[in-house]
Design an enzyme around this catalytic site. Sequence first.
Site, mmCIF file in Angstrom:
data_model
loop_
_atom_site.group_PDB
_atom_site.id
_atom_site.type_symbol
_atom_site.label_atom_id
_atom_site.label_comp_id
_atom_site.label_asym_id
_atom_site.label_seq_id
_atom_site.Cartn_x
_atom_site.Cartn_y
_atom_site.Cartn_z
ATOM 1 N N SER A 95 -17.825 52.902 -30.221
ATOM 2 C CA SER A 95 -18.297 51.984 -29.188
ATOM 3 C C SER A 95 -17.644 52.247 -27.840
ATOM 4 C CB SER A 95 -18.056 50.534 -29.615
ATOM 5 O OG SER A 95 -16.693 50.321 -29.944
ATOM 6 N N HIS A 147 -13.581 49.247 -25.615
ATOM 7 C CA HIS A 147 -14.797 49.103 -24.812
ATOM 8 C C HIS A 147 -14.467 49.202 -23.322
ATOM 9 C CE1 HIS A 147 -16.699 46.543 -28.269
ATOM 10 N NE2 HIS A 147 -16.487 47.799 -28.607
#
Length: 239
Positions: A95, A147
């Site tokens: 991610s 992230h």
Amino acid sequence: MYVNDCSGHRNPYGSCVAGFLRRFSFQPLRENHLLGPSSSTLQKLGALEWDKVVHQHQGWRLVTFWIGIIYLLSGFGGSILSSLFIRNSISVGASGALFGLLGAMLSELITNWTIYTNKASSLFTLLVIIMFNLAVGILPHVDNYSHIGGFLTGFLLGFVLLIQPQFIWLEGHNLPPTDRVKSKYMAYQYILWVMSLILLGIGLIVGLVMPFRGVNGNDHCHWCHYLSCLPTSRWSCRN
């Protein structure tokens, strides 16, 4: 898509998809069902092709996949930030690299602002997508540091790798010599390119050294833990 210019050419496969985008519209679905440019455009921009690499000695086609570079470096940047703040749990997944692509999309839109139509709607849509995905990261068991680190890395890389000539310069061949511009890029593009390259280099080097020296990011930022998990009445962030 600007180079492809679907609306500027007659196509035996039919009309362009999303024709309201004009120059940025997609090739007919019969030609490219993935909503993209033509094969000739991809070849022009560096697509990997065995014959050109082997027989025409165009080895540079092996390393022209900018998106791959952004993806890998963003994942690396996300892991660095995660290692600075997460001490008592593990982190897996891609991610961080995916958030790097979101960051690169945002910086690419900013630095190439002059060649886009529907600028405001594109910027608003992209910001909503980014904020929504970052907001999901405050749930427990989600590594939002990865992230954020991936997003920041991709954001800076976009200014460095995805810069495009200004629209007026690209259209210069259709203008009289007195109206043509000499500068391929605008001043703000040069500034963003230099600043991003410097910040990216410093950030990756410093961020890589600090974890191996045992630095705990939480000791220097007492509120940063809220970026990865926001405690509520429904869950606790202690574990």
